[in-house]
Design a protein around this motif. Sequence first.
Motif, PDB file in Angstrom:
ATOM      1  N   ARG A 161       0.826  -1.207   0.000  1.00 59.30           N
ATOM      2  CA  ARG A 161       0.000   0.000   0.000  1.00 59.30           C
ATOM      3  C   ARG A 161       0.866   1.266   0.000  1.00 59.30           C
ATOM      4  O   ARG A 161       0.501   2.279  -0.594  1.00 59.30           O
ATOM      5  N   LYS A 162       2.001   1.235   0.692  1.00 62.84           N
ATOM      6  CA  LYS A 162       2.922   2.392   0.660  1.00 62.84           C
ATOM      7  C   LYS A 162       3.379   2.668  -0.767  1.00 62.84           C
ATOM      8  O   LYS A 162       3.363   3.810  -1.236  1.00 62.84           O
ATOM      9  N   LYS A 163       3.790   1.606  -1.453  1.00 62.10           N
ATOM     10  CA  LYS A 163       4.257   1.792  -2.825  1.00 62.10           C
ATOM     11  C   LYS A 163       3.113   2.209  -3.749  1.00 62.10           C
ATOM     12  O   LYS A 163       3.301   2.992  -4.683  1.00 62.10           O
ATOM     13  N   ALA A 164       1.901   1.716  -3.469  1.00 67.87           N
ATOM     14  CA  ALA A 164       0.752   2.105  -4.276  1.00 67.87           C
ATOM     15  C   ALA A 164       0.455   3.596  -4.117  1.00 67.87           C
ATOM     16  O   ALA A 164       0.127   4.287  -5.095  1.00 67.87           O
ATOM     17  N   ALA A 165       0.572   4.132  -2.888  1.00 69.93           N
ATOM     18  CA  ALA A 165       0.321   5.563  -2.664  1.00 69.93           C
ATOM     19  C   ALA A 165       1.329   6.419  -3.419  1.00 69.93           C
ATOM     20  O   ALA A 165       0.964   7.419  -4.064  1.00 69.93           O
ATOM     21  N   LEU A 166       2.598   6.044  -3.364  1.00 73.71           N
ATOM     22  CA  LEU A 166       3.625   6.828  -4.051  1.00 73.71           C
ATOM     23  C   LEU A 166       3.517   6.687  -5.573  1.00 73.71           C
ATOM     24  O   LEU A 166       3.787   7.633  -6.313  1.00 73.71           O
ATOM     25  N   CYS A 167       3.123   5.495  -6.031  1.00 75.98           N
ATOM     26  CA  CYS A 167       2.917   5.298  -7.471  1.00 75.98           C
ATOM     27  C   CYS A 167       1.757   6.156  -7.965  1.00 75.98           C
ATOM     28  O   CYS A 167       1.854   6.808  -9.016  1.00 75.98           O
TER      29      CYS A 167
END
Length: 968
Positions: A161-167
């Motif tokens: 989810r962290k990577k999804a937010a930054l993506c």
Amino acid sequence: MAMHGMRGLSIFISDIRNCQNKEQERLRVDKELGNVRTRFKNEKGLTPYEKKKYVWKMLYIYMLGYDVDFGHMEAVSLISAPKYPEKQVGYVVTSCLLNENHDFLRLAINTVRNDIIGRNETFQCLALTMVGNIGGTEFAESLAPDVQKLLLSSSCRPLVRKKAALCLLRLYRKNPDVVNVDGWADRMAQLLDERDLGVLTSSMSLLVALVSNNHEAYWTCLPKCVKILERLARNQDVPQEYTYYGIPSPWLQVKSMRVLQYFPTIEDPNTRRTLFEVLQRMLMGTDVVKNVNKNNASHAVLFEALAFVMHLDAEKEMMSQCVALLGKFIAVREPNIRYLGLENMTRMLMVTDVQEIIKRHQAQIITSLKDPDIRYVDVILQLIDKAGDFISNDVWFRVVQFVTNNDDLQPYAAAKVKEYLDKPAVHETMVKVSAYILGEYSHLLARRTGCSPKEIFSILHEKLPTVSTTTIPILLSAYAKILMHTQPPDQELQNQIWAIFNKYESCIDAEIQQRAVEYFALSRKGAALMDILAEMPKFPERQSSLIKKAEDSEVDTAEQSAIKLRAQQQTSNALVVTDQRPANGATPSVPVSQLSLVKVPSMISAEDHTSTNQALSEENGTLRKVDPQPPSADLLGDLLGPLAIEGPPGATVRSEHNAVSRLEGGLDAVDGSAIVPVEEQTNTVQPIGNIAERFHALCLKDSGVLYEDPYIQIGIKAEWRAHHGCLVLFLGNKNTAPLISVQALILPPAHLKMELSLVPDTIPPRAQVQCPLEVVNLWPSRDVAVLDFSYKFGTYMANVKLRLPAVLNKFLQPIPVSAEEFFPQWRSLSGPPLKLQEVVRGVRPMPLPEMANLLYSFWLMICPGLDPNPNNLVASTTFYSENTRAMLCLIRIETDPADRTQLRITLASGDPTLTFELKEFIKEQMVSMPTAPQAPAAAPPVPPAAQPTPQAPQIPANDPASLLADLL
């Protein structure tokens, strides 16, 4: 980037590291690229291991700075590999080698989407990382919905989810339409209830971007941001892994305060009370400690809190506390911390009611401004040494400017560059900066071991065979300077340097040849060489082009919004007179700061120019009581004192040849070049009259003839208003046959925006064509625009390049200044670079009334009664440009009755560039003016104790303008 077991890759990296120079490295890289290219042609025979190894090699070569223009398809194909090692290589190398517009990326979109919606979390992270790095419109349109689902999914681990937010943040920046505001605002508020600080920090980064575009849609997020900030400030439920040196998640604190600053000032009393309690904790819990990492984190939180305090328009007590805290920062020895304190104290000046509190720290602020900061120099020299291929000229120009302007740095810088030159391999950029600094300041090291003139020359001369033709002129300048500084002369060193000058006297490069010839001739003049090649003067401080580029490329939206908001509400404290008249011509009341004038100068027409100054002439010779000091005190002599005209050797007027010792190109741009003559063209048509005299005459008046020959007359009529100018070129055909192939091209300098209307290709017989020319002045400069004009008349062809009189004084407007207004301004501008002084020799002798008339023709207003010495003149004017608007300039000229060929100029303004350029302009006119406006023949003699009565410039009956009357 695991490379375990890749022996071939390890050997290649070892070979690269063992290369002795750049050429060996390039040969090894070319060999490896050829090998990889050959293997990729036989792709069917490659195992997955081999393909992975060769793709890693491509990435390493690319990271060394070499172009890799093949193998992209092989890298992309690894993304679809079923195993993690190959898939990882494919994602990493594709992210680095390809940009968002590359065609091969389209082949991978389906594979990337399958990895994102799949169940393998490792593959999901790889795909999200690559999409976040590359971005791109196609990725945004195809993948944004799937990325949003991952971010909102309750079944995904926080890592995904962290990577999804930054993506999603990267995709939103590329295409804001991927986030539907109507459906996303509530979901964004739900994300702020997340307990995992990693997901919360990434989501807050996304929220910063969202509210910067449209804060109205995200009001429901505001109270939740306040709660997050309160939770962090009280250190409630903050896991240890998100505590950095005892500070609870400083990154999340900064982002939360940044989000809140995008909303209008919060009015709810309970919310304000909570925020002030949180901010009070931040202000009280921050101090300078020895641990650099903790300092960096705590300072990031503190300075964001200061910006938030200003945004909330806090009470005066909290503002006073902020100023007191900043006072501690500007008192520490660490330059970086002191800079942060000074920068934020500058921001505090935008807040009302704290200026008086800030004044308590004035002494410490002035002390900080005088700090030369040696580590600026160290860092830049290291940068040039290690990354010379990637350093633009702006970098080393700035080093030269900084060292030249700081006397304490000069010995240190000279010693430092000598250390770099002692290395066996030195980049050419380092040779340039070293040659300049050692040429100017190596004599300061003469008593140190290994730093005699001979040794310095030997170190520099060793680099001569290795440099290009652009560096040789700088080395020749350094040799001439070393020769000049060697006292008493060293015959052996002199013969060595003379031999070099003789060698390059026949060089095919014109710049090198000219320097060699002139330096050889100058070096044989003995003592005169010391005056001509004297130490370069200090450069006027200008904004670093590097900083400007950084400011242009990335702007802090939240901080910029706050600054703009306060700029609309408050007046500036700069020494600027702003022309704020409405379009209808009415004169409004202008808010005035403590340092600005009490009135705005009106635009003075040519007719009013004379009457205004004549109205003041009645006060000439009177001495008003302007200060408790006795009348004999010299209130203006604050730089060199009320002495007879004397100055340091560097203040004398130098020969034209001193310009040769300037660095070519960029460094001249730092200094601002003087008006230069345009090279004469070879024509079959000869001009009538002296072109240079016509140009100088038009510099002092607004109409006249710019150029004339047997076939055409070019006249000018101009009108100037503030930083705008409207010129009309009158092109008159004097003959009974047409002028054909008429062409006119304006070559403007960087500081002028110029637009010439269409010039007809043919001018009919005995006809006149009018061509309007619009001019906008951007900043102070003495550079001039050039008119490149050509035409044909029968078999005759003419082509001339004419300087246009859009010069510095055209953007001046005289303004009378009383003693009560003058002296506070004069004292507030205490010294360089805002106040400059120079002794000028070689002035054309003229009586004081004639000098006053000359100054008045430059649009300088003589201020009578301000100087008790009757041999001195005091003047004031206002300079207009688009960048500075209206800027007050104060001038004092001291003359020596016993020697009218010399005088001392002191000039002050609120802009260092303007101070320097206007001083140089006046100096040039005093020395080089071919003629000067004459006082009326019947003028009465001036009493010894009286100031001259300025008169408007008189136009003689045979003036070239009268020739224009036949055509007008």
